[in-house]
Write an enzyme that holds these catalytic residues in place. Structure first.
Site, PDB file in Angstrom:
ATOM      1  N   SER A 189      -2.246   3.062  -0.001  1.00 26.64           N
ATOM      2  CA  SER A 189      -3.314   2.163  -0.441  1.00 26.64           C
ATOM      3  C   SER A 189      -2.766   0.887  -1.041  1.00 26.64           C
ATOM      4  O   SER A 189      -1.598   0.808  -1.367  1.00 26.64           O
ATOM      5  CB  SER A 189      -4.141   2.835  -1.532  1.00 26.64           C
ATOM      6  OG  SER A 189      -4.645   4.041  -1.098  1.00 26.64           O
ATOM      7  N   ASP A 226     -12.058  -0.957  -6.367  1.00 26.86           N
ATOM      8  CA  ASP A 226     -10.700  -0.415  -6.239  1.00 26.86           C
ATOM      9  C   ASP A 226      -9.707  -1.579  -6.126  1.00 26.86           C
ATOM     10  O   ASP A 226      -9.196  -1.892  -5.058  1.00 26.86           O
ATOM     11  CB  ASP A 226     -10.631   0.492  -5.007  1.00 26.86           C
ATOM     12  CG  ASP A 226      -9.360   1.323  -4.965  1.00 26.86           C
ATOM     13  OD1 ASP A 226      -8.620   1.315  -5.962  1.00 26.86           O
ATOM     14  OD2 ASP A 226      -9.110   1.978  -3.933  1.00 26.86           O
ATOM     15  N   HIS A 257      -6.098   2.620  -8.011  1.00 28.70           N
ATOM     16  CA  HIS A 257      -5.579   3.978  -8.225  1.00 28.70           C
ATOM     17  C   HIS A 257      -4.076   4.084  -7.979  1.00 28.70           C
ATOM     18  O   HIS A 257      -3.536   5.175  -7.801  1.00 28.70           O
ATOM     19  CB  HIS A 257      -6.351   4.977  -7.351  1.00 28.70           C
ATOM     20  CG  HIS A 257      -6.187   4.785  -5.883  1.00 28.70           C
ATOM     21  ND1 HIS A 257      -7.004   3.963  -5.131  1.00 28.70           N
ATOM     22  CD2 HIS A 257      -5.290   5.304  -5.006  1.00 28.70           C
ATOM     23  CE1 HIS A 257      -6.617   4.002  -3.878  1.00 28.70           C
ATOM     24  NE2 HIS A 257      -5.578   4.795  -3.769  1.00 28.70           N
TER      25      HIS A 257
END
Length: 258
Positions: free
Chosen positions: A205, A108, A68
């Site tokens: 992240s 992810d 993301h």
């Protein structure tokens, strides 16, 4: 003290939405990374040059981050106030995992193919990833690295920080997240919980979970900085064959992921 605990409790109560998850890493109770260490850590930025995520270099022209995240990469500095655009900033081709939908559903992970090869030197070096699927040991001590916030409600740090975290048993992690109505996705590693004093929170992240000398995990999500709920990382070892496939394909098809 009591006042801090009260503020923390109020903060949790005000968050409201129980299923809310936070992307990223705010390195809490971390310490500054010495300039000569962790030369693989990348800042993944937006078009305005703002730091959005972490990442890590695995070869001269590939960086791994979370799916993301954004699309420009900075390598070769631990201080984001000292970025030479001509030598440190790279355009990339983004190769998201094809099964990624949301952080809560897993996969992810994203591979970034740099527009040109990095000059490996005393400022930039890759980190090794697992050679194949591996099982990490419960209670192993690893490190999480990033430029994230240093406290809840703070701002992005310009200085790279790291914190030691303890890996958490998957079953226990699954149970804790189940209590928040979230089914833990497959292919993840958990760390923290049990009132952990260090870990990540939000803003960064994609950074590495480093176990020994290996990038074992990618920072994915957590529960609004709650020290009792384990932080969740993508298990890199489960994606080694996918990474190798994309590296081969992209060299054959000139910056196309498939």
């Amino acid at each position: 003290g009591f006042f801090d605990r009260l503020l923390f409790l109020l903060h949790i109560l005000l968050l409201g939405e129980i299923r809310k998850t936070t992307h990223g890493t705010e390195i809490i109770n971390g310490k500054k990374v010495p300039d000569r260490l962790m030369l693989y850590v990348a800042s993944v930025q937006n078009n305005k040059g703002q730091h959005m995520c972490g990442g890590f270099l695995i070869s001269e022209d590939f960086v791994v981050t979370a799916a993301h995240c954004d699309k420009l990469v900075v390598l070769g500095t631990h201080n984001l106030e000292k970025v030479d655009d001509g030598t440190m900033r790279y355009n990339v081709t983004r190769c998201k995992h094809p099964d990624f939908n949301s952080v809560a559903s897993g996969n992810d992970i994203m591979l970034l193919k740099l527009s040109k090869k990095v000059q490996l030197n005393n400022k930039v070096q890759p980190i090794q990833i697992p050679k194949g699927e591996m099982k990490v040991k419960d209670k192993a001590k690893c490190r999480v690295v990033g430029w994230g916030y240093t406290r809840a409600g703070g701002k992005v740090s310009n200085v790279l920080e790291m914190a030691e975290v303890t890996l958490t048993n998957r079953k226990e992690c699954k149970t804790k997240w189940k209590s928040l109505k979230l089914d833990l996705p497959n292919n993840v590693i958990c760390a923290g919980g049990h009132n952990a004093k260090a870990g990540f929170c939000k803003g960064d992240s994609g950074g590495p979970l480093v176990c020994g000398a290996t990038a074992a995990g990618i920072v994915s999500f957590n529960r609004e900085c709650d020290p009792n709920i384990p932080n969740v990382y993508t298990d890199v070892s489960k994606y080694v064959s996918w990474i190798k496939k994309i590296q081969a394909v992209i060299h054959l098809h000139f910056h196309k992921c498939s």
